[in-house]
Write a protein that holds these residues in place. Structure first.
Motif, PDB file in Angstrom:
ATOM      1  N   ALA A  22       0.392  -1.302  -0.494  1.00 48.74           N
ATOM      2  CA  ALA A  22       0.305   0.020   0.435  1.00 48.74           C
ATOM      3  C   ALA A  22       0.911   1.249  -0.074  1.00 48.74           C
ATOM      4  CB  ALA A  22      -0.835   0.166   1.431  1.00 48.74           C
ATOM      5  N   ILE A  23       1.593   1.069   0.380  1.00 52.48           N
ATOM      6  CA  ILE A  23       2.703   1.783   0.512  1.00 52.48           C
ATOM      7  C   ILE A  23       3.686   2.346  -0.785  1.00 52.48           C
ATOM      8  CG2 ILE A  23       4.877   3.780   1.947  1.00 52.48           C
ATOM      9  CD1 ILE A  23       3.776   1.998   4.071  1.00 52.48           C
ATOM     10  N   GLU A  24       4.153   0.858  -1.398  1.00 55.37           N
ATOM     11  CA  GLU A  24       5.019   1.351  -2.109  1.00 55.37           C
ATOM     12  C   GLU A  24       3.868   1.868  -3.508  1.00 55.37           C
ATOM     13  OE1 GLU A  24       5.323  -2.861  -3.252  1.00 55.37           O
ATOM     14  OE2 GLU A  24       7.898  -2.542  -2.288  1.00 55.37           O
ATOM     15  N   HIS A  25       2.888   1.589  -3.747  1.00 57.08           N
ATOM     16  CA  HIS A  25       1.687   2.111  -4.302  1.00 57.08           C
ATOM     17  C   HIS A  25       0.562   3.588  -3.951  1.00 57.08           C
ATOM     18  CE1 HIS A  25       2.999  -1.200  -7.352  1.00 57.08           C
ATOM     19  NE2 HIS A  25       3.177  -1.305  -5.664  1.00 57.08           N
ATOM     20  N   ALA A  26       1.698   3.790  -3.031  1.00 56.32           N
ATOM     21  CA  ALA A  26       0.544   5.290  -2.659  1.00 56.32           C
ATOM     22  C   ALA A  26      -0.194   6.614  -3.878  1.00 56.32           C
ATOM     23  CB  ALA A  26       1.839   5.731  -1.166  1.00 56.32           C
ATOM     24  N   LEU A  27      -1.262   6.978  -3.070  1.00 57.55           N
ATOM     25  CA  LEU A  27      -1.529   7.454  -3.888  1.00 57.55           C
ATOM     26  C   LEU A  27      -1.273   9.742  -3.528  1.00 57.55           C
ATOM     27  CD1 LEU A  27      -4.948   6.115  -3.824  1.00 57.55           C
ATOM     28  CD2 LEU A  27      -3.453   6.057  -4.978  1.00 57.55           C
ATOM     29  N   ASP A  28      -0.784  10.155  -4.175  1.00 58.29           N
ATOM     30  CA  ASP A  28      -0.794  11.917  -4.072  1.00 58.29           C
ATOM     31  C   ASP A  28      -1.678  12.429  -4.692  1.00 58.29           C
ATOM     32  OD1 ASP A  28       0.450  14.022  -4.053  1.00 58.29           O
ATOM     33  OD2 ASP A  28       2.226  13.937  -5.569  1.00 58.29           O
ATOM     34  N   PHE A  29      -1.992  13.019  -4.123  1.00 59.61           N
ATOM     35  CA  PHE A  29      -3.667  13.399  -4.976  1.00 59.61           C
ATOM     36  C   PHE A  29      -2.971  15.604  -4.451  1.00 59.61           C
ATOM     37  CE2 PHE A  29      -5.346  10.734  -2.260  1.00 59.61           C
ATOM     38  CZ  PHE A  29      -6.333   9.945  -3.371  1.00 59.61           C
ATOM     39  N   GLY A  30      -1.243  15.497  -4.579  1.00 59.40           N
ATOM     40  CA  GLY A  30      -1.549  16.939  -4.622  1.00 59.40           C
ATOM     41  C   GLY A  30      -1.356  18.239  -3.495  1.00 59.40           C
ATOM     42  N   LYS A  31      -1.901  17.823  -2.473  1.00 56.05           N
ATOM     43  CA  LYS A  31      -1.400  18.891  -1.390  1.00 56.05           C
ATOM     44  C   LYS A  31      -1.293  17.681  -0.241  1.00 56.05           C
ATOM     45  CE  LYS A  31      -5.477  21.916  -2.949  1.00 56.05           C
ATOM     46  NZ  LYS A  31      -6.596  21.932  -3.118  1.00 56.05           N
ATOM     47  N   GLY A  32      -0.058  17.968   0.739  1.00 52.54           N
ATOM     48  CA  GLY A  32       0.271  17.085   1.856  1.00 52.54           C
ATOM     49  C   GLY A  32       0.860  16.162   1.296  1.00 52.54           C
ATOM     50  N   ILE A  33       0.297  14.902   2.721  1.00 47.12           N
ATOM     51  CA  ILE A  33       0.282  14.039   2.674  1.00 47.12           C
ATOM     52  C   ILE A  33      -0.697  13.176   1.767  1.00 47.12           C
ATOM     53  CG2 ILE A  33       0.709  11.880   3.799  1.00 47.12           C
ATOM     54  CD1 ILE A  33       2.620  13.319   6.244  1.00 47.12           C
ATOM     55  N   GLY A  34      -0.053  12.085   1.225  1.00 43.28           N
ATOM     56  CA  GLY A  34      -0.950  11.401   0.531  1.00 43.28           C
ATOM     57  C   GLY A  34      -1.650   9.580   1.054  1.00 43.28           C
ATOM     58  N   SER A  35      -2.217   9.374   0.277  1.00 41.23           N
ATOM     59  CA  SER A  35      -2.774   8.069   1.346  1.00 41.23           C
ATOM     60  C   SER A  35      -2.238   6.965   0.700  1.00 41.23           C
ATOM     61  CB  SER A  35      -4.406   8.070   0.856  1.00 41.23           C
ATOM     62  OG  SER A  35      -4.897   6.604   0.927  1.00 41.23           O
ATOM     63  N   THR A  36      -2.131   6.239   1.133  1.00 46.99           N
ATOM     64  CA  THR A  36      -1.737   4.675   0.942  1.00 46.99           C
ATOM     65  C   THR A  36      -3.212   4.360   0.720  1.00 46.99           C
ATOM     66  OG1 THR A  36      -2.594   3.693   3.139  1.00 46.99           O
ATOM     67  CG2 THR A  36       0.128   3.659   2.835  1.00 46.99           C
ATOM     68  N   TYR A  37      -2.522   3.162  -0.752  1.00 42.18           N
ATOM     69  CA  TYR A  37      -2.917   2.631  -1.491  1.00 42.18           C
ATOM     70  C   TYR A  37      -3.484   1.179  -0.897  1.00 42.18           C
ATOM     71  CZ  TYR A  37      -5.045   0.937  -6.369  1.00 42.18           C
ATOM     72  OH  TYR A  37      -6.085   0.286  -7.021  1.00 42.18           O
ATOM     73  N   HIS A  38      -5.190   1.528  -0.558  1.00 43.08           N
ATOM     74  CA  HIS A  38      -5.609  -0.272  -0.131  1.00 43.08           C
ATOM     75  C   HIS A  38      -6.114  -1.160  -0.798  1.00 43.08           C
ATOM     76  CE1 HIS A  38      -6.532   3.211   3.348  1.00 43.08           C
ATOM     77  NE2 HIS A  38      -6.345   1.882   3.727  1.00 43.08           N
ATOM     78  N   ALA A  39      -5.602  -1.036  -2.144  1.00 40.92           N
ATOM     79  CA  ALA A  39      -6.165  -1.908  -3.273  1.00 40.92           C
ATOM     80  C   ALA A  39      -4.381  -2.411  -3.817  1.00 40.92           C
ATOM     81  CB  ALA A  39      -7.166  -2.138  -4.177  1.00 40.92           C
ATOM     82  N   ALA A  40      -3.420  -2.201  -2.639  1.00 37.86           N
ATOM     83  CA  ALA A  40      -2.208  -2.162  -3.576  1.00 37.86           C
ATOM     84  C   ALA A  40      -2.039  -3.679  -3.700  1.00 37.86           C
ATOM     85  CB  ALA A  40      -0.867  -1.472  -3.028  1.00 37.86           C
ATOM     86  N   TYR A  41      -2.237  -3.955  -2.842  1.00 39.37           N
ATOM     87  CA  TYR A  41      -2.001  -5.778  -3.021  1.00 39.37           C
ATOM     88  C   TYR A  41      -2.281  -7.118  -3.421  1.00 39.37           C
ATOM     89  CZ  TYR A  41      -0.468  -9.521   0.254  1.00 39.37           C
ATOM     90  OH  TYR A  41       0.319 -11.009   0.455  1.00 39.37           O
ATOM     91  N   ARG A  42      -3.964  -6.441  -3.665  1.00 38.84           N
ATOM     92  CA  ARG A  42      -4.840  -7.203  -4.546  1.00 38.84           C
ATOM     93  C   ARG A  42      -4.096  -6.938  -5.433  1.00 38.84           C
ATOM     94  NH1 ARG A  42      -9.175  -5.422  -6.988  1.00 38.84           N
ATOM     95  NH2 ARG A  42      -9.144  -3.813  -4.911  1.00 38.84           N
ATOM     96  N   LYS A  43      -4.049  -6.104  -6.821  1.00 37.52           N
ATOM     97  CA  LYS A  43      -3.463  -5.467  -7.439  1.00 37.52           C
ATOM     98  C   LYS A  43      -2.229  -6.138  -8.215  1.00 37.52           C
ATOM     99  CE  LYS A  43      -6.888  -2.037  -9.172  1.00 37.52           C
ATOM    100  NZ  LYS A  43      -7.198  -1.419  -9.896  1.00 37.52           N
ATOM    101  N   HIS A  44      -1.054  -5.810  -7.587  1.00 38.25           N
ATOM    102  CA  HIS A  44       0.142  -6.028  -7.687  1.00 38.25           C
ATOM    103  C   HIS A  44       0.732  -7.019  -7.195  1.00 38.25           C
ATOM    104  CE1 HIS A  44       0.555  -2.137  -9.518  1.00 38.25           C
ATOM    105  NE2 HIS A  44      -0.643  -1.905  -8.195  1.00 38.25           N
ATOM    106  N   ARG A  45       0.174  -7.595  -6.162  1.00 37.03           N
ATOM    107  CA  ARG A  45       1.074  -9.190  -5.631  1.00 37.03           C
ATOM    108  C   ARG A  45       0.163  -9.940  -5.798  1.00 37.03           C
ATOM    109  NH1 ARG A  45       5.443  -6.959  -0.987  1.00 37.03           N
ATOM    110  NH2 ARG A  45       6.214  -5.173  -2.615  1.00 37.03           N
ATOM    111  N   ALA A  46       0.477 -11.562  -5.445  1.00 36.92           N
ATOM    112  CA  ALA A  46      -0.449 -12.464  -5.185  1.00 36.92           C
ATOM    113  C   ALA A  46      -0.829 -12.705  -4.104  1.00 36.92           C
ATOM    114  CB  ALA A  46       0.312 -13.447  -5.713  1.00 36.92           C
ATOM    115  N   ARG A  47      -1.672 -12.541  -3.375  1.00 36.20           N
ATOM    116  CA  ARG A  47      -2.377 -13.295  -2.363  1.00 36.20           C
ATOM    117  C   ARG A  47      -1.831 -14.364  -1.802  1.00 36.20           C
ATOM    118  NH1 ARG A  47      -6.536 -11.076   0.203  1.00 36.20           N
ATOM    119  NH2 ARG A  47      -7.661  -9.541  -1.303  1.00 36.20           N
TER     120      ARG A  47
END
Length: 266
Positions: A241-266
């Motif tokens: 979730a941190i590796e694929h974090a989301l940057d919305f252009g203002k301040g500290i962006g969000s960890t990406y909660h779907a990243a493990y499912r999308k980018h790694r095998a369960r």
């Protein structure tokens, strides 16, 4: 039947942390998520107001709606904010003891906002921690709970974990993301230690990482995993979730909660 997990925590309007992060994590980890909202954190850029606590009656009503109408296999607590809310939550948990309880002692937000009043720390330490399966403080939270100096090394983290374990939780995991070197988390069960170490990810966009980590642990415990395996899964989940974090252009962006499912095998 799907495992059912209740989070008792604050609502973060930006969607990256708190109840929002917990429910996203529960969905990603295939458990049924429910919420009892203790407060709303909004950081209104127009009025500068940012903290709106729920009444004790509203918190209790939400708790019993989940427990009585659905059933609960595990509970996670996050931002509780006041001594009175902690006292209520302790009473509710004592009357309705879950199979597992993960306590994330949320104290300071990513933007520096105070999320736990000073006079509530003792109540959390003395009454809530003894009910916990796992507590998940970061370095700054561990320092405040113990009223100690800075924790700056793995050896100091181990010493802190031993000290925190004396308050009664079955397990203590201290998150070392604020260490100057690689990120390391240390788990202590009263007898020995386990360590998880990852190369530091070069990003400031980590909002919700701690909430998501503890929520993932709660989800895995509710499904029947041992604590060590639950932490192992949660570590992999939040790292993605941190590796694929989301940057919305203002301040500290969000960890990406779907990243493990999308980018790694369960």
């Amino acid at each position: 039947m799907i495992a059912r997990v209740l989070t008792v925590a604050g609502s973060a309007a930006q969607g990256s942390a708190g109840i929002q992060a917990d429910l996203k994590t529960f969905q990603e980890r295939d458990v049924y998520g429910m919420a009892a909202i203790t407060a709303i954190v909004a950081n209104n850029p127009v009025t500068s107001e940012g903290m709106f606590t729920n009444s004790l009656e509203a918190i209790e009503a939400q708790f019993y709606t989940a427990v009585k109408n659905v059933g609960v296999d595990g509970v996670k607590t996050g931002m509780l904010f006041t001594k009175e809310i902690i006292s209520l939550v302790v009473r509710l948990l004592e009357k309705n003891a879950p199979a597992s309880l993960v306590v994330d002692p949320v104290m300071i937000g990513k933007m520096g906002s105070q999320l736990l009043k000073d006079d509530a720390i003792e109540e959390m330490r003395e009454r809530l921690f003894p009910l916990a399966t796992v507590i998940t403080p970061n370095l700054h939270e561990a320092e405040r709970i113990m009223e100690s100096g800075p924790i700056t090394s793995k050896e100091e983290m181990k010493h802190a974990a031993k000290s925190l374990h004396r308050f009664g939780a079955d397990y203590v995991i201290i998150k070392g993301g604020a260490l100057p070197e690689d990120a390391v988390d240390i788990l202590y069960d009263g007898n020995g230690f386990m360590e998880w170490e990852q190369p530091r990810i070069d990003t400031i966009h980590t909002s919700g990482a701690g909430c998501s980590f503890s929520a993932a642990i709660a989800a895995e415990l509710a499904k029947g995993a041992a604590v060590e395996q639950a932490v192992n899964t949660a570590k992999a989940y939040v790292t993605a979730a941190i590796e694929h974090a989301l940057d919305f252009g203002k301040g500290i962006g969000s960890t990406y909660h779907a990243a493990y499912r999308k980018h790694r095998a369960r």
